[in-house]
Scaffold this motif. Sequence first.
Motif, PDB file in Angstrom:
ATOM      1  N   ASP A  80       0.821  -1.160   0.059  1.00 40.08           N
ATOM      2  CA  ASP A  80       0.114   0.025   0.145  1.00 40.08           C
ATOM      3  C   ASP A  80       1.108   1.179   0.079  1.00 40.08           C
ATOM      4  O   ASP A  80       1.718   1.414   0.860  1.00 40.08           O
ATOM      5  N   PRO A  81       0.815   2.079  -0.958  1.00 40.40           N
ATOM      6  CA  PRO A  81       1.695   3.088  -1.219  1.00 40.40           C
ATOM      7  C   PRO A  81       1.496   4.047  -0.100  1.00 40.40           C
ATOM      8  O   PRO A  81       2.652   4.491   0.611  1.00 40.40           O
ATOM      9  N   GLY A  82       0.358   4.496   0.525  1.00 43.80           N
ATOM     10  CA  GLY A  82       0.310   5.411   1.798  1.00 43.80           C
ATOM     11  C   GLY A  82       1.176   4.671   3.181  1.00 43.80           C
ATOM     12  O   GLY A  82       1.914   5.261   3.641  1.00 43.80           O
ATOM     13  N   GLU A  83       0.693   3.561   3.149  1.00 44.63           N
ATOM     14  CA  GLU A  83       1.314   2.646   4.205  1.00 44.63           C
ATOM     15  C   GLU A  83       2.962   2.865   4.171  1.00 44.63           C
ATOM     16  O   GLU A  83       3.734   2.661   5.152  1.00 44.63           O
ATOM     17  N   ARG A  84       3.486   2.436   2.910  1.00 43.36           N
ATOM     18  CA  ARG A  84       4.804   2.290   2.777  1.00 43.36           C
ATOM     19  C   ARG A  84       5.469   3.823   3.038  1.00 43.36           C
ATOM     20  O   ARG A  84       6.566   3.835   3.558  1.00 43.36           O
ATOM     21  N   GLY A  85       4.883   4.916   2.432  1.00 45.95           N
ATOM     22  CA  GLY A  85       5.438   6.007   2.730  1.00 45.95           C
ATOM     23  C   GLY A  85       5.640   6.333   4.261  1.00 45.95           C
ATOM     24  O   GLY A  85       6.441   7.138   4.498  1.00 45.95           O
ATOM     25  N   GLU A  86       4.380   6.052   5.045  1.00 49.59           N
ATOM     26  CA  GLU A  86       4.420   6.366   6.359  1.00 49.59           C
ATOM     27  C   GLU A  86       5.307   5.680   7.075  1.00 49.59           C
ATOM     28  O   GLU A  86       5.927   6.295   7.851  1.00 49.59           O
ATOM     29  N   ALA A  87       5.536   4.216   6.909  1.00 44.58           N
ATOM     30  CA  ALA A  87       6.592   3.662   7.416  1.00 44.58           C
ATOM     31  C   ALA A  87       8.059   4.148   7.154  1.00 44.58           C
ATOM     32  O   ALA A  87       8.827   4.429   8.203  1.00 44.58           O
ATOM     33  N   TYR A  88       8.203   4.598   5.949  1.00 43.69           N
ATOM     34  CA  TYR A  88       9.637   5.379   5.510  1.00 43.69           C
ATOM     35  C   TYR A  88       9.735   6.415   6.349  1.00 43.69           C
ATOM     36  O   TYR A  88      10.807   6.769   6.986  1.00 43.69           O
ATOM     37  N   GLY A  89       8.607   7.354   6.362  1.00 42.39           N
ATOM     38  CA  GLY A  89       8.718   8.659   7.225  1.00 42.39           C
ATOM     39  C   GLY A  89       8.947   8.513   8.517  1.00 42.39           C
ATOM     40  O   GLY A  89       9.717   9.240   9.070  1.00 42.39           O
ATOM     41  N   ARG A  90       8.317   7.491   9.322  1.00 44.00           N
ATOM     42  CA  ARG A  90       8.753   7.302  10.657  1.00 44.00           C
ATOM     43  C   ARG A  90       9.987   6.658  10.992  1.00 44.00           C
ATOM     44  O   ARG A  90      10.712   7.230  11.578  1.00 44.00           O
ATOM     45  N   ALA A  91      10.302   6.049   9.863  1.00 45.72           N
ATOM     46  CA  ALA A  91      11.895   5.124  10.158  1.00 45.72           C
ATOM     47  C   ALA A  91      13.066   6.434  10.001  1.00 45.72           C
ATOM     48  O   ALA A  91      14.140   6.333  10.651  1.00 45.72           O
ATOM     49  N   TRP A  92      12.650   7.310   9.204  1.00 47.00           N
ATOM     50  CA  TRP A  92      13.701   8.526   8.771  1.00 47.00           C
ATOM     51  C   TRP A  92      13.043   9.665   8.907  1.00 47.00           C
ATOM     52  O   TRP A  92      13.702  10.780   8.135  1.00 47.00           O
ATOM     53  N   ARG A  93      12.651   9.885  10.190  1.00 40.99           N
ATOM     54  CA  ARG A  93      11.914  11.024  10.372  1.00 40.99           C
ATOM     55  C   ARG A  93      12.779  12.282  10.352  1.00 40.99           C
ATOM     56  O   ARG A  93      12.631  13.205  10.073  1.00 40.99           O
ATOM     57  N   ASP A  94      14.070  12.126  11.128  1.00 40.59           N
ATOM     58  CA  ASP A  94      15.020  13.191  11.412  1.00 40.59           C
ATOM     59  C   ASP A  94      15.689  13.583  10.207  1.00 40.59           C
ATOM     60  O   ASP A  94      15.726  14.809   9.683  1.00 40.59           O
ATOM     61  N   GLN A  95      15.812  12.554   9.361  1.00 35.48           N
ATOM     62  CA  GLN A  95      16.535  12.690   7.890  1.00 35.48           C
ATOM     63  C   GLN A  95      15.654  13.415   6.941  1.00 35.48           C
ATOM     64  O   GLN A  95      16.231  14.477   6.301  1.00 35.48           O
ATOM     65  N   VAL A  96      14.327  13.134   6.874  1.00 35.13           N
ATOM     66  CA  VAL A  96      13.458  13.849   5.996  1.00 35.13           C
ATOM     67  C   VAL A  96      13.450  15.343   6.679  1.00 35.13           C
ATOM     68  O   VAL A  96      13.358  16.348   5.777  1.00 35.13           O
ATOM     69  N   ARG A  97      13.213  15.647   7.939  1.00 34.85           N
ATOM     70  CA  ARG A  97      13.147  16.873   8.251  1.00 34.85           C
ATOM     71  C   ARG A  97      14.315  17.692   7.939  1.00 34.85           C
ATOM     72  O   ARG A  97      14.428  18.657   7.678  1.00 34.85           O
ATOM     73  N   THR A  98      15.601  17.143   7.942  1.00 39.08           N
ATOM     74  CA  THR A  98      16.788  17.626   7.691  1.00 39.08           C
ATOM     75  C   THR A  98      16.781  18.081   6.391  1.00 39.08           C
ATOM     76  O   THR A  98      17.385  19.260   5.998  1.00 39.08           O
ATOM     77  N   THR A  99      16.540  17.225   5.502  1.00 40.96           N
ATOM     78  CA  THR A  99      16.256  17.614   3.911  1.00 40.96           C
ATOM     79  C   THR A  99      15.552  18.670   3.625  1.00 40.96           C
ATOM     80  O   THR A  99      15.631  19.507   2.824  1.00 40.96           O
ATOM     81  N   LEU A 100      14.374  18.488   4.418  1.00 44.62           N
ATOM     82  CA  LEU A 100      13.446  19.664   3.969  1.00 44.62           C
ATOM     83  C   LEU A 100      14.148  21.135   4.742  1.00 44.62           C
ATOM     84  O   LEU A 100      13.883  22.040   4.015  1.00 44.62           O
ATOM     85  N   ALA A 101      14.696  21.076   5.801  1.00 43.15           N
ATOM     86  CA  ALA A 101      15.522  22.212   6.230  1.00 43.15           C
ATOM     87  C   ALA A 101      16.503  22.875   5.261  1.00 43.15           C
ATOM     88  O   ALA A 101      16.559  24.080   5.058  1.00 43.15           O
ATOM     89  N   GLU A 102      17.292  22.011   4.670  1.00 45.76           N
ATOM     90  CA  GLU A 102      18.289  22.237   3.729  1.00 45.76           C
ATOM     91  C   GLU A 102      17.480  22.788   2.684  1.00 45.76           C
ATOM     92  O   GLU A 102      18.113  23.731   2.122  1.00 45.76           O
ATOM     93  N   TYR A 103      16.710  22.346   2.012  1.00 48.36           N
ATOM     94  CA  TYR A 103      15.927  22.766   0.822  1.00 48.36           C
ATOM     95  C   TYR A 103      15.311  24.225   1.252  1.00 48.36           C
ATOM     96  O   TYR A 103      15.362  25.142   0.560  1.00 48.36           O
TER      97      TYR A 103
END
Length: 357
Positions: free
Chosen positions: A15-38
Amino acid sequence: MTPTTIRTWSTDLTDPGERGEAYGRAWRDQVRTTLAEYDTLFAGRGVDPATVRAIAEESRAVVDRHAPELLAEIDGVARGAGRQPWQAMAINARTEILARAAAVEECSTAVVLPADGGTPRTIQTWDWYAQMAHETVVRSLPTADGARVVAFGEHGQVAKIGVSSRGVGVHLNILQHTTDGSQVGVPVHVVARMILDRAGTLADALAVVDGVPLGASTVLTVVTAEPAAACVELSPAGWAALRATPGEPLLHTNHFLDPGLAAGEAAANPYSTTRERLAFLGARADAFAAVDPLARVAALASDEPGSVCVDPDPRRAPDDRPQTKATLTIDVGRPALGLAASHPRDITPQEWLTVPA
């Protein structure tokens, strides 16, 4: 040099939504860092937050029309990382947002179709700003029809460079055209993932490209196990496929090679080395036919001026200094993605990572 770390993440969630959410939880800090860099990069290029959000929201709408499953995955990343859906889309639409700002450049790609009919041999350097992408990720995930995709990118992106178990691979280099930003389009990172998810042949990949509007320019070098390969130059003004000839190199850096699209090319950064890097690749073309990926890496290892090993240029502003962040190869016969975080000249066999699809 600013070091880059490549992480790996694998899931069997369909399920794409579940997959994305699992990834977002696993790499929460890194996603936030990428967003801050951009956020910092966009502001430094004069793109105000309201414009960033507007482009991201427009991108969400067009992705919903052409790849709703990928919008669901991106929205899932936002939920998992505790961010707004438009913010996760901004990471994926970074090329389209930067199309409203000053010129940027990145990446050098080389492909050879062996004259004996063997599968394509490829290699790419991925260059990006020194202050960004201190961590990147290779994601392994299933497609809707039971295939598997391995995709490299910055945290939160659906794809940049990758390969599928169907034997289709995609490299990516940025381009710039005078029509960039003139319309809303499917982000080029999303187009790359659409090809990986949907295509089994070069014709399939070209059909994906032909079916979507584009808001910014790039070149997707598509390689397939048929064997076949083409540099597919994209822009809001149209697209063109430069097909490989067996036994001859197919090379690309950061300027258009199709004459029609080249006529509308935007002015390059005055410090751009795109033409020097293309010449460098051409001088080493025979070596790219090597079966061993590390032999191809060795062919690019150089300190020469104009080589594909890009170091931060002290003549440029501190926040405008690209460097080679990673080196990657695609094996569509296996299929697998090979990569290491660094210049070709710094890579050792022990550092080389192979991720099968």
